[in-house]
Design an enzyme around this catalytic site. Structure first.
Site, mmCIF file in Angstrom:
data_model
loop_
_atom_site.group_PDB
_atom_site.id
_atom_site.type_symbol
_atom_site.label_atom_id
_atom_site.label_comp_id
_atom_site.label_asym_id
_atom_site.label_seq_id
_atom_site.Cartn_x
_atom_site.Cartn_y
_atom_site.Cartn_z
ATOM 1 N N ASN A 69 0.867 -1.181 0.000
ATOM 2 C CA ASN A 69 0.000 0.000 0.000
ATOM 3 C C ASN A 69 0.902 1.228 0.000
ATOM 4 O O ASN A 69 1.456 1.593 1.033
ATOM 5 C CB ASN A 69 -0.901 -0.035 1.249
ATOM 6 N N LYS A 73 0.103 4.305 -0.446
ATOM 7 C CA LYS A 73 -0.510 5.546 0.057
ATOM 8 C C LYS A 73 -0.203 6.690 -0.919
ATOM 9 O O LYS A 73 -0.137 6.458 -2.124
ATOM 10 C CB LYS A 73 -0.037 5.834 1.491
ATOM 11 N N HIS A 89 -9.570 1.513 4.517
ATOM 12 C CA HIS A 89 -8.298 1.701 5.225
ATOM 13 C C HIS A 89 -8.509 2.696 6.375
ATOM 14 O O HIS A 89 -9.286 3.644 6.239
ATOM 15 C CB HIS A 89 -7.221 2.216 4.258
ATOM 16 N N GLU A 133 -6.860 5.087 7.466
ATOM 17 C CA GLU A 133 -6.622 6.501 7.135
ATOM 18 C C GLU A 133 -7.836 7.094 6.437
ATOM 19 O O GLU A 133 -8.175 8.257 6.634
ATOM 20 C CB GLU A 133 -5.355 6.625 6.276
ATOM 21 N N GLU A 164 -5.984 -4.726 10.370
ATOM 22 C CA GLU A 164 -4.947 -3.719 10.620
ATOM 23 C C GLU A 164 -5.266 -2.945 11.897
ATOM 24 O O GLU A 164 -6.063 -2.001 11.855
ATOM 25 C CB GLU A 164 -4.887 -2.738 9.446
ATOM 26 N N GLY A 201 2.015 2.393 10.697
ATOM 27 C CA GLY A 201 2.969 3.485 10.555
ATOM 28 C C GLY A 201 3.649 3.883 11.851
ATOM 29 O O GLY A 201 4.290 4.923 11.934
ATOM 30 N N SER A 260 2.960 -2.132 10.459
ATOM 31 C CA SER A 260 4.399 -2.225 10.732
ATOM 32 C C SER A 260 4.991 -3.593 10.372
ATOM 33 O O SER A 260 5.840 -4.127 11.097
ATOM 34 C CB SER A 260 4.708 -1.847 12.187
HETATM 35 P P1 PGA Z 1 2.579 0.326 7.718
HETATM 36 O O1 PGA Z 1 1.146 0.589 7.014
HETATM 37 O O2 PGA Z 1 3.112 -0.957 7.163
HETATM 38 O O3 PGA Z 1 3.396 1.531 7.362
HETATM 39 O O4 PGA Z 1 2.314 0.224 9.196
HETATM 40 C C1 PGA Z 1 0.241 -0.456 6.801
HETATM 41 C C2 PGA Z 1 -0.993 0.070 6.106
HETATM 42 O O5 PGA Z 1 -1.347 1.241 6.327
HETATM 43 O O6 PGA Z 1 -1.645 -0.635 5.329
#
Ligand code: PGA
Length: 251
Positions: free
Chosen positions: A9, A11, A95, A97, A167, A173, A213
């Site tokens: 992903n 983003k 997601h 976000e 998630e 993140g 992560s």
């Molecule tokens: P990350 O993000 O691996 O940076 O924690 C995962 C995601 O947002 O799908």
């Protein structure tokens, strides 16, 4: 037998040019990992070029979001048919976000998932609890609600072919991944609910992937869990070698 599913992903990162270079490198780096489904989710602007660069390879292409209408006066939005024409095979919906910053709700996530399925694209439906919800002991109840509402109206046959991404919001993140125990509990719970609500076949075939992560040094511990079928990778997916390393270690 569920084939491992590892998705990048990106983003709001990577230009068209950067996306093409990445996909070309990735397809040669993962060509021996034929038993893993590898997917990248570029920004909308790079979807078509990434799909062209991935043509005749095992690398699939996902959009990061979608709008549920076919066409119309919806300024700024993109329909499932448009994604398909651009070369996407999958669409990420829900997601955290998007839920937090752009007001996606379980109801809109559901509309998006149904619209993707109707256009013959595979939804990657993201669910997960916040830190406050976990600390209040509400994790499994939150997941229940997100599954129940998010997948409402899908048949067992359709659920069998979608991807559910667990998630935990606090792990995204942050560098603070869920422990294997925490992920194992959530994934087993999700599969049990899928069995209860959509039947044994749907539960056995649906891929449930972990996100939050994920890195080359923790992917092995997640993949060792019986109900973890892959990963949705954010930060560690931006570097092609790191991402290919995660793919290699997911087998
Ligand atoms: P990350 O993000 O691996 O940076 O924690 C995962 C995601 O947002 O799908």
């Amino acid at each position: 037998m569920r084939i491992p599913f590892i998705a990048a992903n990106w983003k709001m990162f990577k230009t068209v040019q950067e996306s093409v270079v990445f996909v070309k490198q990735l397809r040669s780096l993962v060509k021996d990992a034929s038993n893993v489904q590898v997917v990248v989710a570029p920004p909308f602007t790079a979807l078509h070029a990434a799909a062209e660069a991935a043509r005749n390879s095992q690398v699939g292409i996902a959009a990061q979001d979608v709008y549920w209408e076919r066409e119309g006066a919806f300024t700024g939005e993109i329909s499932p048919g448009m994604l398909k024409e651009a070369g996407a095979d999958y669409g990420i919906v829900g997601h955290s976000e998007r839920r937090r910053l752009f007001h996606d709700t379980d109801e809109t996530v559901n509309r998006k998932a149904l619209a993707l399925v109707a256009a013959e694209l595979t939804p990657i439906v993201c669910i997960g609890e916040t830190l406050e919800e976990r600390e209040r002991g509400e994790t499994l109840a939150v997941l229940d609600e997100q599954i129940k509402q998010g997948l409402d109206g899908l048949t067992g046959e359709q659920v069998a072919s979608i991807v559910v991404a667990y998630e935990p919001v606090w792990a995204i993140g942050t560098g603070r991944n869920a422990t294997p125990e925490q992920a194992g509990e959530a994934h087993a719970h999700i599969r049990a609910r899928l069995r209860q609500w959509f039947g044994g076949d749907a539960a056995e075939r649906c891929r449930i992937i972990y996100g939050g992560s994920v890195k080359p040094d923790n992917i092995g511990a997640f993949m060792a869990l019986p109900d973890v079928d892959g990963a949705l990778v954010g930060g560690a997916s931006l570097d092609v070698r790191t991402f290919a390393d995660i793919v290699a270690k997911s087998r």
